[in-house]
Structure formats: structure tokens, C-alpha cells
Motif scaffolding. Sequence first.
Motif, PDB file in Angstrom:
ATOM      1  N   ASN A 251       0.826  -1.215   0.000  1.00 26.25           N
ATOM      2  CA  ASN A 251       0.000   0.000   0.000  1.00 26.25           C
ATOM      3  C   ASN A 251       0.856   1.261   0.000  1.00 26.25           C
ATOM      4  OD1 ASN A 251      -2.441  -1.353  -0.094  1.00 26.25           O
ATOM      5  ND2 ASN A 251      -2.648  -1.433   2.123  1.00 26.25           N
ATOM      6  N   LEU A 252       1.939   1.266   0.756  1.00 26.53           N
ATOM      7  CA  LEU A 252       2.845   2.417   0.779  1.00 26.53           C
ATOM      8  C   LEU A 252       3.398   2.675  -0.617  1.00 26.53           C
ATOM      9  CD1 LEU A 252       4.625   4.566   2.299  1.00 26.53           C
ATOM     10  CD2 LEU A 252       6.346   2.731   2.464  1.00 26.53           C
ATOM     11  N   ILE A 253       3.884   1.643  -1.251  1.00 26.42           N
ATOM     12  CA  ILE A 253       4.500   1.788  -2.574  1.00 26.42           C
ATOM     13  C   ILE A 253       3.459   2.151  -3.630  1.00 26.42           C
ATOM     14  CG2 ILE A 253       5.794   0.589  -4.387  1.00 26.42           C
ATOM     15  CD1 ILE A 253       7.352   1.340  -1.702  1.00 26.42           C
ATOM     16  N   SER A 254       2.277   1.568  -3.520  1.00 24.05           N
ATOM     17  CA  SER A 254       1.243   1.847  -4.531  1.00 24.05           C
ATOM     18  C   SER A 254       0.776   3.304  -4.497  1.00 24.05           C
ATOM     19  CB  SER A 254       0.048   0.910  -4.362  1.00 24.05           C
ATOM     20  OG  SER A 254      -0.675   1.234  -3.197  1.00 24.05           O
ATOM     21  N   LYS A 255       0.950   3.964  -3.366  1.00 23.46           N
ATOM     22  CA  LYS A 255       0.529   5.363  -3.227  1.00 23.46           C
ATOM     23  C   LYS A 255       1.652   6.349  -3.532  1.00 23.46           C
ATOM     24  CE  LYS A 255      -2.814   4.158   0.302  1.00 23.46           C
ATOM     25  NZ  LYS A 255      -3.111   4.153   1.722  1.00 23.46           N
ATOM     26  N   THR A 256       2.809   5.823  -3.951  1.00 22.82           N
ATOM     27  CA  THR A 256       3.987   6.658  -4.162  1.00 22.82           C
ATOM     28  C   THR A 256       4.404   6.625  -5.623  1.00 22.82           C
ATOM     29  OG1 THR A 256       4.719   6.063  -1.935  1.00 22.82           O
ATOM     30  CG2 THR A 256       6.345   7.077  -3.376  1.00 22.82           C
ATOM     31  N   LYS A 257       4.643   7.795  -6.171  1.00 21.43           N
ATOM     32  CA  LYS A 257       5.181   7.868  -7.530  1.00 21.43           C
ATOM     33  C   LYS A 257       6.692   7.691  -7.404  1.00 21.43           C
ATOM     34  CE  LYS A 257       5.193  10.926 -11.598  1.00 21.43           C
ATOM     35  NZ  LYS A 257       5.891  10.010 -12.393  1.00 21.43           N
ATOM     36  N   ILE A 258       7.170   6.579  -7.898  1.00 17.56           N
ATOM     37  CA  ILE A 258       8.577   6.221  -7.737  1.00 17.56           C
ATOM     38  C   ILE A 258       9.363   6.614  -8.989  1.00 17.56           C
ATOM     39  CG2 ILE A 258      10.196   4.333  -7.306  1.00 17.56           C
ATOM     40  CD1 ILE A 258       8.280   4.810  -4.971  1.00 17.56           C
ATOM     41  N   GLU A 259      10.451   7.326  -8.774  1.00 16.47           N
ATOM     42  CA  GLU A 259      11.339   7.667  -9.884  1.00 16.47           C
ATOM     43  C   GLU A 259      12.110   6.421 -10.313  1.00 16.47           C
ATOM     44  OE1 GLU A 259      13.837  11.117  -9.257  1.00 16.47           O
ATOM     45  OE2 GLU A 259      12.423  11.819  -7.723  1.00 16.47           O
ATOM     46  N   ARG A 260      12.454   6.373 -11.572  1.00 20.06           N
ATOM     47  CA  ARG A 260      13.157   5.213 -12.137  1.00 20.06           C
ATOM     48  C   ARG A 260      14.409   4.845 -11.330  1.00 20.06           C
ATOM     49  NH1 ARG A 260      13.674   1.526 -15.483  1.00 20.06           N
ATOM     50  NH2 ARG A 260      15.256   1.146 -17.025  1.00 20.06           N
ATOM     51  N   LEU A 261      15.116   5.826 -10.840  1.00 22.73           N
ATOM     52  CA  LEU A 261      16.323   5.595 -10.055  1.00 22.73           C
ATOM     53  C   LEU A 261      16.080   4.641  -8.886  1.00 22.73           C
ATOM     54  CD1 LEU A 261      19.270   6.375  -9.224  1.00 22.73           C
ATOM     55  CD2 LEU A 261      18.260   8.303  -8.007  1.00 22.73           C
TER      56      LEU A 261
ATOM     57  N   LYS B  93       7.647   9.482   5.298  1.00 25.29           N
ATOM     58  CA  LYS B  93       8.730   9.023   6.183  1.00 25.29           C
ATOM     59  C   LYS B  93       8.204   8.529   7.537  1.00 25.29           C
ATOM     60  CE  LYS B  93      11.917  10.277   3.202  1.00 25.29           C
ATOM     61  NZ  LYS B  93      13.071   9.608   2.703  1.00 25.29           N
ATOM     62  N   GLU B  94       7.080   9.072   7.979  1.00 21.63           N
ATOM     63  CA  GLU B  94       6.492   8.601   9.246  1.00 21.63           C
ATOM     64  C   GLU B  94       5.975   7.171   9.101  1.00 21.63           C
ATOM     65  OE1 GLU B  94       6.629   9.927  12.337  1.00 21.63           O
ATOM     66  OE2 GLU B  94       7.962  11.333  11.318  1.00 21.63           O
ATOM     67  N   ILE B  95       5.370   6.875   7.975  1.00 18.93           N
ATOM     68  CA  ILE B  95       4.899   5.503   7.731  1.00 18.93           C
ATOM     69  C   ILE B  95       6.101   4.570   7.638  1.00 18.93           C
ATOM     70  CG2 ILE B  95       3.747   3.974   6.074  1.00 18.93           C
ATOM     71  CD1 ILE B  95       1.810   6.275   5.493  1.00 18.93           C
ATOM     72  N   VAL B  96       7.164   5.017   6.991  1.00 21.08           N
ATOM     73  CA  VAL B  96       8.386   4.203   6.902  1.00 21.08           C
ATOM     74  C   VAL B  96       8.913   3.900   8.306  1.00 21.08           C
ATOM     75  CG1 VAL B  96      10.785   4.143   6.118  1.00 21.08           C
ATOM     76  CG2 VAL B  96       8.989   4.980   4.580  1.00 21.08           C
ATOM     77  N   LYS B  97       8.916   4.886   9.186  1.00 16.22           N
ATOM     78  CA  LYS B  97       9.375   4.667  10.570  1.00 16.22           C
ATOM     79  C   LYS B  97       8.497   3.637  11.286  1.00 16.22           C
ATOM     80  CE  LYS B  97      11.481   9.198  11.274  1.00 16.22           C
ATOM     81  NZ  LYS B  97      11.389  10.474  11.972  1.00 16.22           N
ATOM     82  N   GLU B  98       7.177   3.729  11.077  1.00 13.28           N
ATOM     83  CA  GLU B  98       6.250   2.760  11.678  1.00 13.28           C
ATOM     84  C   GLU B  98       6.499   1.362  11.138  1.00 13.28           C
ATOM     85  OE1 GLU B  98       2.198   4.106  11.133  1.00 13.28           O
ATOM     86  OE2 GLU B  98       2.707   6.110  11.848  1.00 13.28           O
TER      87      GLU B  98
ATOM     88  N   TRP C 108      16.303  -2.149   3.366  1.00 16.93           N
ATOM     89  CA  TRP C 108      15.663  -1.370   2.293  1.00 16.93           C
ATOM     90  C   TRP C 108      14.839  -0.228   2.863  1.00 16.93           C
ATOM     91  CZ3 TRP C 108      18.425  -2.111  -1.606  1.00 16.93           C
ATOM     92  CH2 TRP C 108      18.864  -3.371  -1.991  1.00 16.93           C
ATOM     93  N   LEU C 109      14.132  -0.466   3.957  1.00 17.81           N
ATOM     94  CA  LEU C 109      13.351   0.612   4.570  1.00 17.81           C
ATOM     95  C   LEU C 109      14.260   1.721   5.101  1.00 17.81           C
ATOM     96  CD1 LEU C 109      10.533  -1.344   6.435  1.00 17.81           C
ATOM     97  CD2 LEU C 109      10.221   0.279   4.544  1.00 17.81           C
ATOM     98  N   CYS C 110      15.372   1.359   5.689  1.00 18.66           N
ATOM     99  CA  CYS C 110      16.325   2.373   6.173  1.00 18.66           C
ATOM    100  C   CYS C 110      16.884   3.172   5.003  1.00 18.66           C
ATOM    101  CB  CYS C 110      17.467   1.729   6.950  1.00 18.66           C
ATOM    102  SG  CYS C 110      17.003   1.173   8.594  1.00 18.66           S
ATOM    103  N   LEU C 111      17.169   2.505   3.917  1.00 21.68           N
ATOM    104  CA  LEU C 111      17.686   3.191   2.737  1.00 21.68           C
ATOM    105  C   LEU C 111      16.655   4.179   2.194  1.00 21.68           C
ATOM    106  CD1 LEU C 111      20.265   3.216   1.078  1.00 21.68           C
ATOM    107  CD2 LEU C 111      19.254   1.474  -0.404  1.00 21.68           C
ATOM    108  N   ILE C 112      15.405   3.763   2.164  1.00 17.90           N
ATOM    109  CA  ILE C 112      14.334   4.670   1.713  1.00 17.90           C
ATOM    110  C   ILE C 112      14.171   5.822   2.704  1.00 17.90           C
ATOM    111  CG2 ILE C 112      11.828   4.845   1.400  1.00 17.90           C
ATOM    112  CD1 ILE C 112      12.009   2.064   0.031  1.00 17.90           C
ATOM    113  N   ARG C 113      14.223   5.513   3.979  1.00 18.55           N
ATOM    114  CA  ARG C 113      14.097   6.549   5.008  1.00 18.55           C
ATOM    115  C   ARG C 113      15.195   7.602   4.886  1.00 18.55           C
ATOM    116  NH1 ARG C 113      15.914   4.427  10.523  1.00 18.55           N
ATOM    117  NH2 ARG C 113      17.859   4.760   9.405  1.00 18.55           N
ATOM    118  N   ASP C 114      16.404   7.160   4.559  1.00 18.04           N
ATOM    119  CA  ASP C 114      17.570   8.041   4.589  1.00 18.04           C
ATOM    120  C   ASP C 114      17.940   8.644   3.241  1.00 18.04           C
ATOM    121  OD1 ASP C 114      17.684   7.443   7.273  1.00 18.04           O
ATOM    122  OD2 ASP C 114      19.215   5.890   7.035  1.00 18.04           O
ATOM    123  N   THR C 115      17.149   8.400   2.211  1.00 20.09           N
ATOM    124  CA  THR C 115      17.411   8.985   0.899  1.00 20.09           C
ATOM    125  C   THR C 115      16.261   9.896   0.511  1.00 20.09           C
ATOM    126  OG1 THR C 115      16.475   7.071  -0.246  1.00 20.09           O
ATOM    127  CG2 THR C 115      18.868   7.084   0.107  1.00 20.09           C
ATOM    128  N   GLU C 116      16.353  10.451  -0.665  1.00 19.65           N
ATOM    129  CA  GLU C 116      15.371  11.432  -1.126  1.00 19.65           C
ATOM    130  C   GLU C 116      14.304  10.831  -2.033  1.00 19.65           C
ATOM    131  OE1 GLU C 116      15.363  14.549   0.092  1.00 19.65           O
ATOM    132  OE2 GLU C 116      17.067  13.889   1.291  1.00 19.65           O
TER     133      GLU C 116
END
Length: 121
Positions: free
Chosen positions: A22-32, A94-99, A80-88
Amino acid sequence: MSEEKACDIKIRAYHFSKAIINLISKTKIERLYFSIVDQLIRSATSIGANVVEAKAGSSRKDFRNFYTIALKSANETKYWLCLIRDTEVIGVDKEIVKELLKEVDEISKIIASIIININKE
């Protein structure tokens, strides 16, 4: 290990997988970030899949091995969650990532406890 405890972790891992999707489906992810997100989904969903497989294991060793794989997947998911939390990664809450990090940490502790108890028997 009690049947109730196995059921709880199975359900908890399932809900965790859903929360990641659900988190990923609600996020527009850049190709990078495609490969990071792909790895996150794979490792997060692997936790529950291996817990379910453990239940169907043909031996104690099989049971333990599937739980060990689930634990490794939980640890990879934390990475992977830490990497997402700590990158742009734009658009990720980010609050959902922390949870989610807190939840996967708890899940990994439960799985580790199950493995320890299996090894004691």
C-alpha cells in the motif's frame, strides 16, 4: 511453539506485506529507485510466505529453515526501509516508513524467538 503464536506471526507478517504494498502503490517512484522498491517488496512479502511454508514443512529441520529464511528476509527488509528513510525518495511518507521499520523489527524479534525455541527442543 503454540499454534496461536504461529497464527499470530503469520497474520502479522501478512498485514505487514499489505502495508508495504500500500505504501509503494501510493507513491510515484522515480526510475532511479525502482530496484530498491522492487527489492523491498520482494523481501517484505517473503517474510510471510516463508512463515506459511514453515507450517507446511515436512520436518523440524524444514520448519526451522523456513523460519530462518523469514528472519533473513525481515533483516533485508529493514535495510531497504532504512535506505528509503535516509534517501530522497520523493513522495514516500517518512512517518509511515518509521512505523514499518518498528513493525518489521518486532516481527524479526518474534521470528528469532521462534527459531531459538525450536533449537532448544
